[in-house]
Write a protein that holds these residues in place. Sequence first.
Motif, PDB file in Angstrom:
ATOM      1  N   LEU A   3       2.729   0.871 -13.439  1.00  0.00           N
ATOM      2  CA  LEU A   3       2.259   1.288 -12.127  1.00  0.00           C
ATOM      3  C   LEU A   3       2.407   0.142 -11.137  1.00  0.00           C
ATOM      4  N   THR A   4       2.800   0.478  -9.915  1.00  0.00           N
ATOM      5  CA  THR A   4       2.914  -0.562  -8.898  1.00  0.00           C
ATOM      6  C   THR A   4       1.500  -0.960  -8.438  1.00  0.00           C
ATOM      7  N   ASP A   6       0.349  -1.083  -5.478  1.00  0.00           N
ATOM      8  CA  ASP A   6      -0.103  -0.155  -4.447  1.00  0.00           C
ATOM      9  C   ASP A   6      -0.701   1.095  -5.074  1.00  0.00           C
ATOM     10  N   ARG A   7      -0.008   1.610  -6.128  1.00  0.00           N
ATOM     11  CA  ARG A   7      -0.461   2.825  -6.794  1.00  0.00           C
ATOM     12  C   ARG A   7      -1.775   2.572  -7.551  1.00  0.00           C
ATOM     13  N   LYS A   8      -1.841   1.390  -8.185  1.00  0.00           N
ATOM     14  CA  LYS A   8      -3.070   1.038  -8.915  1.00  0.00           C
ATOM     15  C   LYS A   8      -4.262   1.022  -7.963  1.00  0.00           C
ATOM     16  N   LYS A   9      -4.037   0.431  -6.769  1.00  0.00           N
ATOM     17  CA  LYS A   9      -5.104   0.318  -5.770  1.00  0.00           C
ATOM     18  C   LYS A   9      -5.533   1.707  -5.307  1.00  0.00           C
ATOM     19  N   ARG A  10      -4.534   2.588  -5.141  1.00  0.00           N
ATOM     20  CA  ARG A  10      -4.841   3.942  -4.676  1.00  0.00           C
ATOM     21  C   ARG A  10      -5.654   4.699  -5.717  1.00  0.00           C
ATOM     22  N   ILE A  11      -5.264   4.542  -6.993  1.00  0.00           N
ATOM     23  CA  ILE A  11      -5.992   5.231  -8.077  1.00  0.00           C
ATOM     24  C   ILE A  11      -7.431   4.721  -8.119  1.00  0.00           C
TER      25      ILE A  11
ATOM     26  N   ARG B  40      -5.983  13.844   2.506  1.00  0.00           N
ATOM     27  CA  ARG B  40      -5.754  12.508   1.936  1.00  0.00           C
ATOM     28  C   ARG B  40      -6.386  11.437   2.813  1.00  0.00           C
ATOM     29  N   GLY B  45      -6.553   8.005   1.061  1.00  0.00           N
ATOM     30  CA  GLY B  45      -5.169   7.843   0.611  1.00  0.00           C
ATOM     31  C   GLY B  45      -4.234   7.650   1.784  1.00  0.00           C
ATOM     32  N   SER B  48       1.612   9.656   2.679  1.00  0.00           N
ATOM     33  CA  SER B  48       2.952   9.239   2.308  1.00  0.00           C
ATOM     34  C   SER B  48       4.012  10.320   2.472  1.00  0.00           C
TER      35      SER B  48
END
Lengths: 283, 108
Positions: A3-4, A6-11, B40, B45, B48
């Motif tokens: 996971l990037t 950015d994605r980790k932070k979003r999760i 979102r 979020g 995107s």
Amino acid sequence: MILTEDRKKRIKDISIATFCIVLGTIFGTISLFLCYLLNLDIFGFNIGLILSPLIAGYVETFFARKIYKKTTGAVSAFVLFLVTVFYGFIYINTGLGFNIITVGSAAIILQAALPTFVNYFLLVIILGILSYIFGIFKELINKISTLLKKLYFKLIGKKYVEEKGIMDYNEKKAEIDINNLEISFFSTTNPNREIEKINGVYEGKILIKSQKQLFHNHSLEKKDILLTNIRKAREQVLINLNDSAKKDGCNAILDLSIDFDTIGGLTEDNIHIVARGTGVKLK
Amino acid sequence: MLLSSTNTLENKEIISYHGLVTGESLVGSNVYKDLFSGVRDVVGGRTSAYEKELQKAREIALDSMQDKAKDLDANAIIGLKISYNNLGGTMGNTILVTAYGTAISYKE
């Protein structure tokens, strides 16, 4: 799966937000349960119906601010609001019928719970449908009016010439290459050659009529037609600019800008394209 | 292909000007995507779906402009301008992305 960041932070953000919403919902539900258990009524109306959404929203916002550092929109208050409406006003109230008052009340409850959605529905969707229907009526009336005009001209023995809308597009100019005109176009202010004379600001304009059907249709074919129309019109704007600058002896346009605007009221279905620049004579 | 929004290229000699090059593309949006973006936003979020579509449209416009510059034997575009226009009024759901600039050749 890697996971990037950015994605980790979003999760992580979504997990924290969900946790705060669940916490708010639990606290709200407990407060509603307690209000019913302790019979906290005022004239037969349980104050839990009002208090529990407020408590849920407060708890959620409190924890969101502490952990998440921003609010989560008091989603649990909305959840509790729905629970109290369905339980307190509909489920318990067995005598509730389907009439104009209950429908009106339900609409007001929805408006209070989802103001943006309901306002969007009322102001954009309903108005959009109305303007579309009136648009159809307008076209129908125009057709009847044209038919009557034709009939009138036939009666008085004259030839009817159909009125054309504002459309200054010239098909004959469609084949001209903009970089092979007498004038050179520069989007810069520095042409790398000595400027002999500055003649002032010049404009080339074009109005493409009624593109509404193309705006609202996202099929590839319609998108291509719209893009081709825009491309052709933009080339012609430059040709029009070339024509007006050439009359005053210019051989270049510096600092060229091309602006696109949509005009025509609420539905704005006409595209106005303007090319503007400084006409100069270069050595 | 070198792209620059400036009038000249610092420390580089411009050999010739080839004229104006343009590129454009369209993005169609829809109500469901708008609503989803709104949801979102509430949970923090990033929107995107729009970002990706706009980025794609921008790339198409720039690529089309660069292809025209290559046809003119240019190796750079200066005075580059990119604009985003919303078409269709209040019910508007088409975004026009346009890019244009001056194609030039410079000494590397």
